[in-house]
Design an enzyme around this catalytic site. Structure first.
Site, PDB file in Angstrom:
ATOM      1  CG  HIS A 113     -86.984  37.235 -45.497  1.00  0.00           C
ATOM      2  ND1 HIS A 113     -86.070  36.207 -45.336  1.00  0.00           N
ATOM      3  CD2 HIS A 113     -87.131  37.805 -44.264  1.00  0.00           C
ATOM      4  CE1 HIS A 113     -85.701  36.149 -44.070  1.00  0.00           C
ATOM      5  NE2 HIS A 113     -86.316  37.112 -43.396  1.00  0.00           N
ATOM      6  CG  ASP A 115     -86.651  41.067 -41.078  1.00  0.00           C
ATOM      7  OD1 ASP A 115     -86.773  39.900 -41.501  1.00  0.00           O
ATOM      8  OD2 ASP A 115     -85.723  41.422 -40.328  1.00  0.00           O
ATOM      9  CG  HIS A 270     -82.204  38.896 -43.863  1.00  0.00           C
ATOM     10  ND1 HIS A 270     -82.982  40.030 -43.903  1.00  0.00           N
ATOM     11  CD2 HIS A 270     -82.787  38.092 -42.928  1.00  0.00           C
ATOM     12  CE1 HIS A 270     -83.991  39.931 -43.060  1.00  0.00           C
ATOM     13  NE2 HIS A 270     -83.901  38.759 -42.455  1.00  0.00           N
ATOM     14  NE  ARG A 285     -87.367  40.203 -36.706  1.00  0.00           N
ATOM     15  CZ  ARG A 285     -88.372  39.877 -37.524  1.00  0.00           C
ATOM     16  NH1 ARG A 285     -88.122  39.253 -38.660  1.00  0.00           N
ATOM     17  NH2 ARG A 285     -89.621  40.166 -37.201  1.00  0.00           N
TER      18      ARG A 285
END
Length: 297
Positions: A113, A115, A270, A285
């Site tokens: 995906h 983000d 990622h 994150r």
């Protein structure tokens, strides 16, 4: 547009070595490690050099950092404007700017995906810090969407250049928003999320700083390509996903305590391995505000 791209056109790029950064490339043009810096004590020249390196290498790994959530946020703010940690997820006791991925609370990312592509202005960049690591496993891989696009055949590039695709966050977060948050998410880019409405982005994104083209579809949030049949959409996406994640387009990181990773969300996808069984893994994150993607057309 995020502050990452607000360097004046007349200003020369800061050479990483001139700013005291020791950069070790992990491949010819994708992925690099930065040594010899403290993210909590950077000069302005070092911050600018990191921004330059991020566009060049797309994913950067900085080992040996002793920072907490607040220091991570302070570092992020020097790179650009921060978003909320997530459009719909509760912060869960951490600062609002932090999205906590806790394996004991279903905090997994084991699908390729990019983000938060299900919003109008997806994040420009993400900064991830290892908080709790399993004794083994839990690696993360990144794919270079620009290199993947450039290595497609000319005919396939011509086919996908004008296409758009729908990105839908409800498949992953719709139940959480409706049931856990009672239909009221977080303030993101000036809007409180009360529903996850599918929207379109170009299949090929032009990077606002480098001008390079890259694939901007991902299995996590892209539901289909518009203007073609369901079977054609599935076929095109399957080809692009398989090509994007070829080994020569990827880099894999084995996390160690103190590691921080930064990636250009406009040029990468990622995947976090879920291979550590019942062991605990926590990653924090933060994301930098981005701009609306545009394609070659």
């Amino acid at each position: 547009m995020t502050v990452i791209s607000e360097q004046p056109a007349t200003a020369p790029a800061i050479r990483p070595d001139a700013a005291g950064l020791r950069i070790t490339p992990l491949g010819p043009s994708f992925g690099a490690e930065i040594h010899g810096i403290d993210l909590g004590d950077l000069s302005d020249a070092q911050v600018l050099a990191i921004r330059t390196a991020l566009v060049t290498y797309k994913v950067l790994f900085v080992p040996g950092q002793d920072i907490d959530d607040h220091a991570q946020i302070d570092f992020g703010r020097r790179l650009g404007d921060l978003t909320a940690g997530h459009p719909v997820h509760d912060s869960g006791g951490v600062p609002d700017e932090v999205y906590s991925l806790d394996s004991q609370d279903n905090g997994f990312a084991d699908v390729w995906h990019t983000d938060v592509t299900f919003v109008r202005r997806p994040p420009a960049a993400s900064i991830l810090r290892a908080v709790v690591l399993p004794p083994n496993g839990g690696d993360t891989s990144w794919a270079d969407s620009q290199l993947a696009y450039e290595s497609l055949t000319p005919g396939l590039r011509a086919l996908i250049d004008p296409l758009t695709a729908v990105h839908d966050g409800s498949r992953e977060f719709g139940y959480y928003l409706a049931q856990k948050r009672k239909g009221r998410g977080n303030l993101w880019d000036g809007e409180v999320f009360t529903e996850l409405v599918p929207l379109e982005h170009p299949v090929v994104r032009v990077h606002p700083e480098s001008g390079r083209k890259g694939l901007f579809v991902n299995p996590g949030f892209t539901s289909h390509i518009t203007g073609v049949s369901e079977h054609e959409s599935r076929g095109i996406l399957d080809i692009l996903y398989a090509h994007l994640t070829k080994p020569e387009h990827t880099v894999r990181h084995r996390w160690q305590a103190g590691d921080v990773a930064l990636w250009d969300n406009r040029a990468t996808s990622h995947y976090a391995n879920r291979d550590y069984g019942g062991q605990h893994r926590v990653m924090h994150r933060i994301t930098l505000r981005g701009d609306e993607p545009f394609g070659p057309a």
